[in-house]
Design a protein around this motif. Structure first.
Motif, mmCIF file in Angstrom:
data_model
loop_
_atom_site.group_PDB
_atom_site.id
_atom_site.type_symbol
_atom_site.label_atom_id
_atom_site.label_comp_id
_atom_site.label_asym_id
_atom_site.label_seq_id
_atom_site.Cartn_x
_atom_site.Cartn_y
_atom_site.Cartn_z
ATOM 1 N N UNK A 65 0.814 -1.210 0.000
ATOM 2 C CA UNK A 65 0.000 0.000 0.000
ATOM 3 C C UNK A 65 0.852 1.266 0.000
ATOM 4 N N UNK A 66 1.910 1.221 0.805
ATOM 5 C CA UNK A 66 2.788 2.409 0.861
ATOM 6 C C UNK A 66 3.344 2.744 -0.510
ATOM 7 N N UNK A 67 3.687 1.685 -1.264
ATOM 8 C CA UNK A 67 4.403 1.917 -2.529
ATOM 9 C C UNK A 67 3.561 1.583 -3.762
ATOM 10 N N UNK A 68 2.286 1.314 -3.544
ATOM 11 C CA UNK A 68 1.365 0.976 -4.659
ATOM 12 C C UNK A 68 1.898 -0.157 -5.541
ATOM 13 N N UNK A 69 2.247 -1.252 -4.900
ATOM 14 C CA UNK A 69 2.780 -2.413 -5.623
ATOM 15 C C UNK A 69 1.704 -3.494 -5.671
ATOM 16 N N UNK A 70 1.393 -4.047 -6.840
ATOM 17 C CA UNK A 70 0.401 -5.132 -6.899
ATOM 18 C C UNK A 70 0.928 -6.417 -6.253
ATOM 19 N N UNK A 176 -6.670 -6.197 2.199
ATOM 20 C CA UNK A 176 -5.679 -5.512 1.359
ATOM 21 C C UNK A 176 -4.942 -4.387 2.093
ATOM 22 N N UNK A 177 -5.594 -3.766 3.067
ATOM 23 C CA UNK A 177 -4.944 -2.703 3.856
ATOM 24 C C UNK A 177 -3.857 -3.236 4.780
ATOM 25 N N UNK A 178 -3.827 -4.546 5.000
ATOM 26 C CA UNK A 178 -2.910 -5.132 5.966
ATOM 27 C C UNK A 178 -3.576 -5.453 7.300
ATOM 28 N N UNK A 179 -4.793 -4.960 7.500
ATOM 29 C CA UNK A 179 -5.518 -5.302 8.736
ATOM 30 C C UNK A 179 -5.827 -6.798 8.769
ATOM 31 N N UNK A 450 -17.753 -3.820 -4.651
ATOM 32 C CA UNK A 450 -17.286 -4.637 -3.528
ATOM 33 C C UNK A 450 -15.762 -4.643 -3.501
ATOM 34 N N UNK A 451 -15.171 -4.798 -4.676
ATOM 35 C CA UNK A 451 -13.706 -4.752 -4.749
ATOM 36 C C UNK A 451 -13.187 -3.443 -4.144
ATOM 37 N N UNK A 452 -13.842 -2.350 -4.466
ATOM 38 C CA UNK A 452 -13.405 -1.053 -3.963
ATOM 39 C C UNK A 452 -13.548 -0.965 -2.440
ATOM 40 N N UNK A 458 -6.628 -0.967 -5.165
ATOM 41 C CA UNK A 458 -6.588 -2.012 -6.209
ATOM 42 C C UNK A 458 -5.197 -2.629 -6.345
ATOM 43 N N UNK A 459 -4.651 -3.051 -5.212
ATOM 44 C CA UNK A 459 -3.326 -3.672 -5.258
ATOM 45 C C UNK A 459 -3.369 -5.182 -5.041
ATOM 46 N N UNK A 460 -4.513 -5.717 -4.603
ATOM 47 C CA UNK A 460 -4.549 -7.160 -4.342
ATOM 48 C C UNK A 460 -5.071 -7.913 -5.562
#
Lengths: 468, 468
Positions: A65-70, A176-179, A450-452, A458-460
């Protein structure tokens, strides 16, 4: 999407979060850019990671998320739609090292595992405790339970036990947020909020990353008998199926079919003999039960009905060895096919069971019209058919032109017959363009919405199921 | 939310879209402001509508969007959490007039119905065709299948057949926007996009309005036997349950329990005699099978184990009349309770089956500490217990103060035991404030995000499950 790129500094930062060394040598990047989907257009990841804990999975997602990496989560890589293959480079998150059985709770008949556990291990552990895990994909010896959950894997026992999702009761999930959160649990009933467990199942790793899975086990039936019934041709075999299912009053555990070409491919691949190997098609019918008398009644009834519908003979496999041999042949068809006819397209259409004869007939017409070879096998009893188009001697340009036309026609026919374009392999990359043409715009919007809600950036596993 | 109000002009506009006259007389508004939840704080709708078709449902939703009017869909009004009762006035959409069985598809063993069909009708139709519909809520004679889907109703056969959602394969849905779409279908396997079917099930009519439901039926087992086992006290009865489930190798179809107070309430309400009516508790254990021998083995094994665990006797009900009598008593407990002790709170906690003894013990402690009477009954085999706190002679102000404390303590204990606050009745209005304190913020956000993806204007059943 404008994703970030992983330079040496970022890879070092990523490595600092993880116990096991990441890989980015050419061979690894190549290996993790494929699954078992034939002819998949592959994109290489930039780095492959091997988390060993939920915490590490969470750290990777926060980094991403920090670096917008898929990030593309990956089980054993046996998928058949490209769900675990990157569409946009970035990070592959392999679950090879999260492969522990965490708890076997006999009192509640539940087992909790990490996603990298091979499904067959769960089957065998349950079996040793006189229980059964109802999921049985043909890939059970090589696919991981995390992948089964991601694709809602079906397999050979869906009529009786349902697909993977029917056995899943609890999921630890890294969002996806890491939570880190937990959906469901070891309770058989739960209507406390939305059914996130079954929203996760089959979502192809696009909504969250499953890091613990709690599955229900059931008492193992005492007896199992398989029948093998050869037929002169596939149409006769398939025409028998609806009557076997609805007329008998029995729910078989399995009702599989293999056309002549697929059984001969499996025999040649495994170098084994098979009764009536030159038949046009075979049905395998398996029944289970706790009483010798009732299982005898069941298989005699089914065997007689199968012969009455044109079967040449009904071989009874009532011991484990013979049954295992039958199933080994059935389960190896996909692998045999990949070895013998590497250029092919294995479909996964699923229709109401009574419409299988029509589906097979129309598939044959489509293959003929488009000049393709075709074989067919699959799960006749639950309506899930692996129609497989094969290039054979066709010139490449004809194959390239005709296959998409044949697929589109097959999917249109399937839809008309009340079916769907994938029963157990998923949409992934392989079927994405077709899904958008078959599902209405309202549903596509809901998938996107739902994805949003799950994955703002949209990294996962981006680029799967639908485009945003 | 700033919802619109329905003046005479708007009611006229609404009426012009519909065949059946809308109602807004005082008696109707009062009647449609309640379900069967005891002591629910009711809000009256402004108008009650009776659509007769999917098209009319769609028109009502378009109207509601134009004028920002909240809509509360409603089945038979037998809910136990206020899911079908307005939180913000507006329109109640009753499905009383959409109550047709649309198709009985014997070849696929599927039935398609409108949401207003009473669940018992589906059970009976299946039975006449030698099939079984696996859903069996205690309210089956009065609740509608649409309500069962909205709350993922459980009932008495979940161990063997699963809750309502396990039988639902296809749903026609009117989205909050008024768009009509279709999720799933008559196929046993489907992984073509997200699992919208099971996202709809249990979503309490907050995401879309189900207008057609396709259910799977199964072959009817040939034999059914019920055992009634009285116990000296509830703790002994409940302590027997986990051993009966995991030790026997049998999955009973039902394993119900009733404490002494609940069985005596039912007997007095129905004016019937019951064996050992003065016992501290009873278990009802039902098994099904296709062979007389194996079902005999099963129930003898279960009966012996039940007595060994402290049961006073094991009555065998192997004919339909006696079984029906047992079930009539069991199924009438909620109604008996409402008649005898109208001021009560029926809970619906659900825990892993092996934790039921702990849950009952802790519930008793909580009731005692808070000075409340308590009875308990429910679905012991699947871990779903209807602990019910009763006001009895307690002064009103003590009841008002102590009940919320007792509920909070019960839900905290349930959560600690790996359970959830509702197994089959839903969150609705009754449990909304507790859900928010138990589920983590990430999940509440996901529920809100999904709700937003379906219902931009928050007009469909607002105020249920969570606040936006």
């Amino acid at each position: 999407m404008n994703y970030g790129r992983l330079n040496a500094d970022l890879i070092e930062e990523l490595q600092s979060l993880l116990n096991i060394p990441v890989k980015y040598d050419e061979e690894s990047l190549d290996r993790y850019s494929r699954d078992e989907t034939a002819e998949l257009k592959a994109v290489r990841p930039e780095v492959v990671t091997f988390p060993v804990s939920t915490q590490e999975v969470s750290e990777i997602m926060k980094f991403a998320n920090r670096h917008l990496i898929p990030v593309t989560p990956r089980g054993a890589g046996t998928g058949l739609s490209g769900g675990a293959v990157p569409s946009y480079r970035g990070i592959v998150m392999s679950f090879e090292k999260m492969n522990r059985i965490l708890e076997f709770d006999e009192a509640n008949m539940m087992i909790t595992v990490e996603p990298g556990v091979i499904t067959g291990e769960i089957q065998k552990l349950a079996d040793r405790h006189n229980l059964v895990y109802g999921g049985d994909p043909c890939s059970s010896e090589s696919s991981s339970i995390g992948g089964n959950v991601a694709e809602n894997a079906g397999g050979n026992k869906v009529m009786k036990y349902g697909p993977t999702g029917y056995h899943v009761y609890g999921l630890e999930v890294v969002l996806p947020s890491g939570e880190i959160t937990y959906f469901g649990g070891k309770r058989l009933k739960d209507v406390s909020g939305l059914d996130f467990v079954h929203l996760m199942v089959g979502s192809e790793g696009t909504l969250g990353i499953v890091t613990k899975i709690t599955l229900r086990l059931l008492p193992k039936p005492k007896y199992s008998v398989a029948l093998l019934v050869p037929y002169p041709d596939i149409d006769t075999a398939i025409a028998a199926v609806p009557g076997l299912m609805s007329g008998s009053g029995v729910v078989p555990t399995s009702l599989e079919f293999m056309d002549g070409s697929s059984i001969r491919a499996a025999c040649s691949f495994l170098n084994i003999e098979f009764p009536y190997a030159d038949a046009g098609a075979h049905l395998i019918i398996e029944v289970e039960g706790n009483s010798k008398d009732s299982i005898f009644d069941d298989y005699v009834k089914l065997g007689e009905a199968a012969i009455e519908a044109g079967g040449l003979e009904a071989f009874v496999a009532d011991n484990r060895n013979t049954r295992d041999k039958l199933w080994k042949a059935r389960k190896s068809i996909a692998e045999a096919l990949a070895a013998i006819s590497p250029v092919h397209s294995m479909e996964d259409v699923s229709v109401p069971m009574a419409n299988i004869p029509k589906l097979i007939k129309r598939s044959e017409e489509i293959a003929k019209k488009r000049g393709l070879e075709m074989i067919a096998f699959g799960h006749a009893g639950d309506g899930n058919v692996h129609v497989t188009f094969i290039k054979g001697d066709l010139p490449q340009e004809d194959w390239d032109r005709n296959l998409p036309l044949a697929e589109k026609e097959l999917f249109d026919e399937t839809t008309e017959l009340g079916g769907c374009i994938s029963g157990e392999h998923g949409i992934g990359i392989k079927r994405k363009k077709y899904l958008a043409s078959i599902v209405d715009e309202a549903q596509l919007d809901l998938i996107r919405g739902i994805k949003k809600a799950f994955d703002r950036n949209n990294i996962l596993n981006p680029g799967k199921i639908v485009d945003l």
